[in-house]
Design an enzyme around this catalytic site. Sequence first.
Site, PDB file in Angstrom:
ATOM      1  N   HIS A   1       1.425  -1.340  -0.609  1.00  0.00           N
ATOM      2  CA  HIS A   1      -0.362  -0.322   0.006  1.00  0.00           C
ATOM      3  C   HIS A   1       0.364   1.399   0.002  1.00  0.00           C
ATOM      4  O   HIS A   1       2.067   1.339   0.144  1.00  0.00           O
ATOM      5  CB  HIS A   1      -0.620  -0.109   1.105  1.00  0.00           C
ATOM      6  CG  HIS A   1      -1.902  -0.749   1.400  1.00  0.00           C
ATOM      7  ND1 HIS A   1      -2.870  -1.135  -0.011  1.00  0.00           N
ATOM      8  CD2 HIS A   1      -2.427  -1.632   1.840  1.00  0.00           C
ATOM      9  CE1 HIS A   1      -4.043  -2.275   0.538  1.00  0.00           C
ATOM     10  NE2 HIS A   1      -3.343  -2.592   1.557  1.00  0.00           N
TER      11      HIS A   1
ATOM     12  N   CYS B   1       0.477   2.100  -4.733  1.00  0.00           N
ATOM     13  CA  CYS B   1      -1.419   3.446  -4.906  1.00  0.00           C
ATOM     14  C   CYS B   1      -0.393   4.692  -4.296  1.00  0.00           C
ATOM     15  O   CYS B   1       0.324   4.684  -3.813  1.00  0.00           O
ATOM     16  CB  CYS B   1      -3.204   3.187  -4.011  1.00  0.00           C
ATOM     17  SG  CYS B   1      -4.247   2.108  -4.831  1.00  0.00           S
TER      18      CYS B   1
END
Length: 251
Positions: free
Chosen positions: A89, A132
Amino acid sequence: MKHKPHGYCLIINNHNFEEARKKPEFSFIKDRRGSDVDADSLKDVFHFLNFEVEQHNNLSAKRMMELFRSYQIKDHKNKDCFVCCILSHGKKGTVWGIDGESIDIKTITSHFTALQCHSLCGKPKVFFIQACQGEQFQRAIPIEADSNDYDSLPSYQGSNFIESIPEYADFLLGMATIEHFVSYRSPSSGSWYIQSLCSNLKDGCTRGDDLLTILTKVNNEVSKKLDTERNAKQMPQPKFTLRKKIIFPVC
């Protein structure tokens, strides 16, 4: 490239974020289902490209930093380059450990500058980041197709004596998406970016394509995919300070 293996390929695969969810502020973080598919694909393709591959799973931010330092002090003298793949992430300019703590991508790459890792001086340092970089979605915009021709660059194949180079020379950072935006990952088939990257690396390197040519093909391939639910797209972004082409010979 003249050495076998060409260099180290470090893969960090963070998919289980249970530790982060123990903190109230990170209770929303989901596990990264499908990340193991990406890690397996990267391992396969870099073995194929004659790299010494080492994979580490589910690391905290502190453990990640320790690992980067360990590769910083390795002797890369008899290696041609260094590759690092991070699956995790993240948000703008950062990647996360499984504890939810963030690390600036610039901090990661700073371990491997010509000043901080002398045995990689003048050699390519390649980073692929599947994470992301925000929470926004890129809109799908109808356009007419177009193409451009690019000037050729000198190649890393062959060796010339270099008296001095800039400290941050010879880096390539392959980002799955541009800043502020999400990147897509399938629980069953892996992420759009890494799967396209691995497929195009194998095909392109077999043809003798240089890495920026391959990444341009990855950009084009990923840009054609569509999140039909949101009418949203993904645009990868290579960033680089390369002075020559990178060509991974297959033999």
